[in-house]
Design an enzyme around this catalytic site. Structure first.
Site, PDB file in Angstrom:
ATOM      1  N   THR A 116       0.804  -1.197   0.000  1.00 22.86           N
ATOM      2  CA  THR A 116       0.000   0.000   0.000  1.00 22.86           C
ATOM      3  C   THR A 116       0.848   1.262   0.000  1.00 22.86           C
ATOM      4  OG1 THR A 116      -1.439  -1.219   1.433  1.00 22.86           O
ATOM      5  CG2 THR A 116      -1.919   1.092   1.129  1.00 22.86           C
ATOM      6  N   THR A 146      10.723   3.541   4.777  1.00 24.64           N
ATOM      7  CA  THR A 146      11.761   4.580   4.908  1.00 24.64           C
ATOM      8  C   THR A 146      13.061   4.069   5.536  1.00 24.64           C
ATOM      9  OG1 THR A 146      10.867   5.307   7.036  1.00 24.64           O
ATOM     10  CG2 THR A 146      10.086   6.456   5.068  1.00 24.64           C
ATOM     11  N   ASP A 147      13.000   3.005   6.341  1.00 22.91           N
ATOM     12  CA  ASP A 147      14.199   2.596   7.093  1.00 22.91           C
ATOM     13  C   ASP A 147      15.395   2.304   6.197  1.00 22.91           C
ATOM     14  OD1 ASP A 147      12.668   2.783   9.322  1.00 22.91           O
ATOM     15  OD2 ASP A 147      12.703   0.654   9.826  1.00 22.91           O
ATOM     16  N   LYS A 195      18.842   8.419   6.628  1.00 24.07           N
ATOM     17  CA  LYS A 195      17.765   8.544   7.610  1.00 24.07           C
ATOM     18  C   LYS A 195      18.406   8.852   8.952  1.00 24.07           C
ATOM     19  CE  LYS A 195      13.702   6.337   9.539  1.00 24.07           C
ATOM     20  NZ  LYS A 195      12.628   5.349   9.392  1.00 24.07           N
TER      21      LYS A 195
END
Lengths: 462, 462
Positions: free
Chosen positions: B110, B186-187, B265
């Site tokens: 998703t 995102t990691d 990140k």
């Protein structure tokens, strides 16, 4: 420093060396350099090996060493020459009973006049004369006793030296020192600082770690000023913590005071390399004095409450997770007999599902695995996602927002006290020396120079 | 999304669940919430598992989902109920030939309406209807084709998925896409972004990686806006690079555009977690458009020059040096058959002398060891100190100022092409995709929010 050369421009290289020879300028001679309206007079010092080729180093009358760029425009002229051995002027430092007593423990050898960023040493160990010659203000600031503990390269500062350094500090405290300065190579200063924070219980005096990002024979050396600020901090301020006090900006505007357990070296070369992560620094110091930013700084404790607790287990390792990592590395650590592992995980401190079987082995063999976050800022949070809970079910310990250096030294220290996994977990999850903060507000996160605030305006000025 | 529940407040927990049951408020009913002067009307959506317990999610008339905190003060009232199956309104999206064609490849399932920060997935995969319902502006911006590649948790995004993702991108480019968006947890987004940067040679279209630091059922979800900005960037801008375009600040003021090879990140939870290190970001995008900060952005290349180069060797590992590290870890990597190692060293990229024998083994067995710097900012420089030269004599490769993610993916890629150590060195030292910069100016180093500039003034405002 003695003059036993043959009048050669000792240590100078390249075009500058040729020019000095041609113009018959000898090291240890008194010279005048003119550049436009500026005029510099001083003793031309020999240079050590790691220097900018186009600078000369002058010892000027104030006692400071000064680096001067010799460019096309500059003229240099010899106006006198010291015959025989040159000696630094002997400075007769008298004990003044109204000044605080501060001990400077050099762990990398030379500090201050030739403080080097990795080692504290480029040239042989300092003498008090050299130190006071480089930082004359020290004499009227504190009663400073410099001692050389040993000469360790920063990257070789193993756990046994954390212990020896803590023991030396304890000895000085017991002898009545009002403050302690530790000269240390900058690369691993935060790791040693974390270890000392756990070892030195109820500190009755400040312990200030200090170093230099530039060796002192470069024009921009920051060693002397760092030592002077460290003397002021450790001699006069009311705190009982292990701190790092180093440049806040690339210029000499101020030094920041960092709690060692929340501090990290963030640039391989810049002077303002040290940063407090996930919080603001404790304070700053400049020529006008100390400004404390935070009000949770621990005051000096009663001397009778002080004790050393240096029990550690050095069979602890760190492992950096990356996507694609095979469990064989962690399995190898079990096979090799490691007693504990700090693992740096992605995001909220996750590892891939491939690693789970190795986590299960660690759990079976009661080897604590402490998870800290790769992003450096923020907390390990393994209760948010199912896979995090899967990791917790395999016995990993959430490392809260401990930096890798804090988690590594703390796990070594915890395992020095107990191998019981529940006790280790309790120790790791208890804030001992500021290594865990209860929350992280917006203060202390990083913004990028030239981007925030006023992004467009600042872009134009870059 | 269909309504096949029994009128239960589906997905809600704790006190809020009890209150909804007591007040007979069903999911899929139309409700009005009043809080002081504010009034919210919308369809009460079921909640997924990982949510704040005290929020309800409303789908409001604009199509957006809204999170509303139900506190003591709030009242909630059912004013209607959809019988039978609830359907999102079907949006008839027509191909418009004057709009650019953009493909959105979901790698975590998703994206957008329920974009999750780690996975791209909390609820089942999006449909085009759901996507356009969540981000209505997309319809008039580009011809967007969303496709789900697979559902991979961020930490499980292994090298084989880097390759599959690159192949899918190539297929879309060959089919005529004008821009590509990759939805990614995102990691490890930066790691995948680096790999794609090396794989996709002469990119004729922008490739924009995008995700969310908040799952979309939380009130502060950043997914929809990130998708819209990514569509504008990839559809309209003239660049042929792999970038990450995510929040620049904790608010919605702008997204920063980061070159993937220089991006990291930096916070486990904040929305503005991504930072370009050692440089300024390429640019920013907000509702008024795109501002480019840098002028070295590569333009779109001719389509006929594009090719894929996904040859990699996944027997590459990373090792994080720390003081006290035993050589047994690096020796174990040799024993386990690793073909290459990225090692994170202190300061200018040093390791302790204890490690030297293991470096010698790597050298004998022709296993490249690439050194990068623990501080993250700055260059590996092993020619400054004797011990660095000792390391070079043992064959290590200076990783310049590559970030660990760039060095790791690049070494995997280099070893996919050759095992010859000199060729590997040449590849590693050549800037391929912006992963090495020629110098580092003051731009892009970090300052700390609330500390610089104007330290005293800002302290007062904290």
């Amino acid at each position: 420093m003695s003059n036993n050369n043959n009048g050669e421009p000792e240590g100078y290289r390249g075009v500058l060396r040729e020019r000095l020879i041609k113009d018959k300028i000898r090291t240890w001679s008194k010279v005048v350099i003119k550049k436009g309206d500026a005029e510099y007079e001083g003793l031309l010092l020999p240079r050590s090996q790691h220097t900018d080729d186009n600078y000369v180093t002058l010892k000027v009358d104030t006692g400071y060493n000064l680096g001067v760029l010799i460019d096309e425009e500059a003229t240099i002229k010899e106006i006198g020459f010291h015959k025989g051995n040159y000696q630094l002027p002997h400075i007769d430092v008298k004990f003044k009973k109204d000044l605080p007593n501060v001990t400077l423990l050099g762990t990398g050898g030379t500090v201050a006049s030739r403080l080097d960023y990795r080692t504290g040493a480029v040239l042989p160990a300092f003498t008090p004369d050299e130190l006071f010659s480089a930082v004359p203000e020290l004499i009227s600031t504190v009663n400073l006793t410099p001692k050389t503990l040993y000469q360790i390269l920063s990257e070789n500062f193993r756990p046994e030296y954390w212990v020896k350094t803590a023991e030396a500090i304890a000895k000085e405290i017991e002898s009545g020192a009002d403050g302690i300065i530790i000269g240390h190579g900058t690369d691993t200063m935060c790791v040693t600082g974390c270890a000392l924070s756990f070892f030195l219980r109820n500190l009755p005096v400040p312990v200030v770690l200090v170093g230099s990002q530039r060796s002192s024979d470069r024009p921009s050396s920051d060693g002397p000023r760092n030592i002077l600020y460290a003397a002021k901090l450790s001699g006069y301020e009311n705190f009982g913590e292990v701190v790092i006090a180093m440049h806040g900006t690339p210029s000499d505007s101020y030094n920041l005071i960092h709690r060692a357990t929340r501090c990290r070296k963030m640039h391989s070369a810049r002077r303002d390399t040290f940063r407090t992560l996930s919080d603001i620094p404790l304070g700053k110091i400049d020529d006008t004095g100390v400004t404390w930013f935070k009000d949770d700084v621990s005051p000096r404790k009663p001397r009778e409450d002080f004790h050393l607790d240096t029990k550690i287990d050095s069979r602890v390792g760190m492992l950096y997770f990356y996507p694609g990592m095979n469990p064989d590395m962690l399995n190898a650590m079990v096979d090799l007999g490691y007693h504990g592992v700090v693992m740096i995980g992605t995001g909220l401190a996750h590892v891939g599902t491939d690693i789970y079987p190795a986590l299960e082995r660690c759990q079976e063999e009661e080897i604590p695995v402490v998870m800290v976050v790769e992003p450096l800022f923020g907390f390990a949070q393994l209760r948010v996602y199912e896979t995090g809970r899967d990791m917790l079910a395999r016995g990993v310990i959430e490392g809260e927002n401990m930096l890798p250096s804090a988690a590594y030294t703390k796990l070594s220290w915890a395992l020095g006290h107990t191998r019981n996994i529940d006790e280790v977990r309790d120790i790791m999850l208890t804030n001992v020396a500021g290594e865990i903060t209860t929350r992280e507000g917006p203060r202390g996160y990083l913004v990028l120079q030239g981007v925030e605030p006023g992004i467009d305006k600042m872009m134009k000025n870059l």
